[in-house]
Design a protein around this motif. Structure first.
Motif, short mmCIF file in Angstrom:
data_model
loop_
_atom_site.label_atom_id
_atom_site.label_comp_id
_atom_site.label_asym_id
_atom_site.label_seq_id
_atom_site.Cartn_x
_atom_site.Cartn_y
_atom_site.Cartn_z
N GLN A 107 47.88 41.11 46.79
CA GLN A 107 48.26 41.60 45.83
C GLN A 107 48.26 41.12 44.70
O GLN A 107 48.15 40.39 44.42
N LEU A 108 47.82 42.18 43.26
CA LEU A 108 47.89 41.82 41.88
C LEU A 108 49.02 41.56 41.74
O LEU A 108 49.74 43.03 40.88
N SER A 114 46.30 35.67 42.53
CA SER A 114 45.99 34.85 43.36
C SER A 114 45.02 34.56 43.79
O SER A 114 44.02 34.00 44.80
N MET A 115 44.60 36.22 44.07
CA MET A 115 43.03 37.15 45.38
C MET A 115 43.71 36.04 46.70
O MET A 115 42.44 36.46 47.32
N GLN A 116 44.76 35.64 47.05
CA GLN A 116 45.06 35.51 48.39
C GLN A 116 45.01 36.57 49.35
O GLN A 116 45.61 37.73 48.46
N PRO A 117 44.93 36.24 51.01
CA PRO A 117 45.49 37.16 51.87
C PRO A 117 46.41 37.81 51.31
O PRO A 117 47.88 36.99 51.34
N VAL A 165 37.35 32.01 47.22
CA VAL A 165 38.63 33.18 46.12
C VAL A 165 37.89 33.68 44.95
O VAL A 165 37.64 32.78 43.96
N PRO A 166 37.87 34.98 45.02
CA PRO A 166 37.26 35.88 43.82
C PRO A 166 37.82 34.97 42.99
O PRO A 166 38.84 34.55 42.41
#
Length: 187
Positions: A107-108, A114-117, A165-166
């Motif tokens: 979720q953005l 955070s670019m976390q799953p 992490v991107p």
């Protein structure tokens, strides 16, 4: 009329070079032999979106692909509440530090996500990715979506991944213009 050997060789070389340089979405062949009935050459980042809309289930099989180095990342998503990146729900792909390719939903929620799953507000399944010919692709099944086939979608590419992490993409030019509306039914 005589055709010279030089003309034949020139025609042959041209036939090899032109298809490679004119690889748009409509003539692209995936290495996995996946076939999509619709596609769009997206206006920014030299990216492409391919899809199959399945009317009976309101699900969409998608393939998003974009040029990328083996150390970069790509993402494609839907913004169910707005038109830009913030609020989007995306699928991101990159090469993990262990060498494998990974793709997952995220979720953005802000301009510094955070670019976390994470879990999306709509179903997404069959997520996978591939990297070949300096291009990364994300595959997934999205939906069923709400009552509309039109979505606000976003797409992105970044050049670095740190600690798996991107990292932030450029905040100007094509990177901030990479969003638009798309109707999966009509294209």
């Amino acid at each position: 009329m005589a055709i010279s050997f030089r003309s034949i060789v020139l025609c042959f070389i041209t036939s090899l070079v032109l298809p490679a340089s004119a690889q748009t979405c409509s003539n692209y062949t995936f290495s996995t032999n996946r076939v999509f009935s619709s596609c769009s050459n997206l206006p920014y980042l030299d990216a492409h979106l391919h899809w199959n809309y399945i009317a009976s289930t309101k699900k969409i099989e998608i393939a998003y692909r974009a040029p990328q180095t083996s150390n970069g990342w790509i993402a494609w998503g839907i913004n169910p509440t707005g038109t830009g990146m913030a609020g989007s729900q995306a699928i991101v792909a990159f090469r993990h530090s262990n060498g494998s390719l990974v793709a997952y939903p995220t979720q953005l929620t802000s301009y510094k996500p955070s670019m976390q799953p994470g879990t999306l507000s709509f179903p997404v399944s069959n997520i996978n990715t591939e990297y070949s010919n300096n291009e990364m692709a994300i595959f997934a099944v999205v939906g069923p979506l709400s009552n509309s086939t039109t979505v606000n979608h976003v797409w992105q590419a970044g050049t670095s991944v740190s600690n798996d992490v991107p990292q932030m993409h450029p905040t100007s030019g094509a990177n901030v213009q990479s969003h638009g509306a798309l109707d999966f039914l009509s294209g």
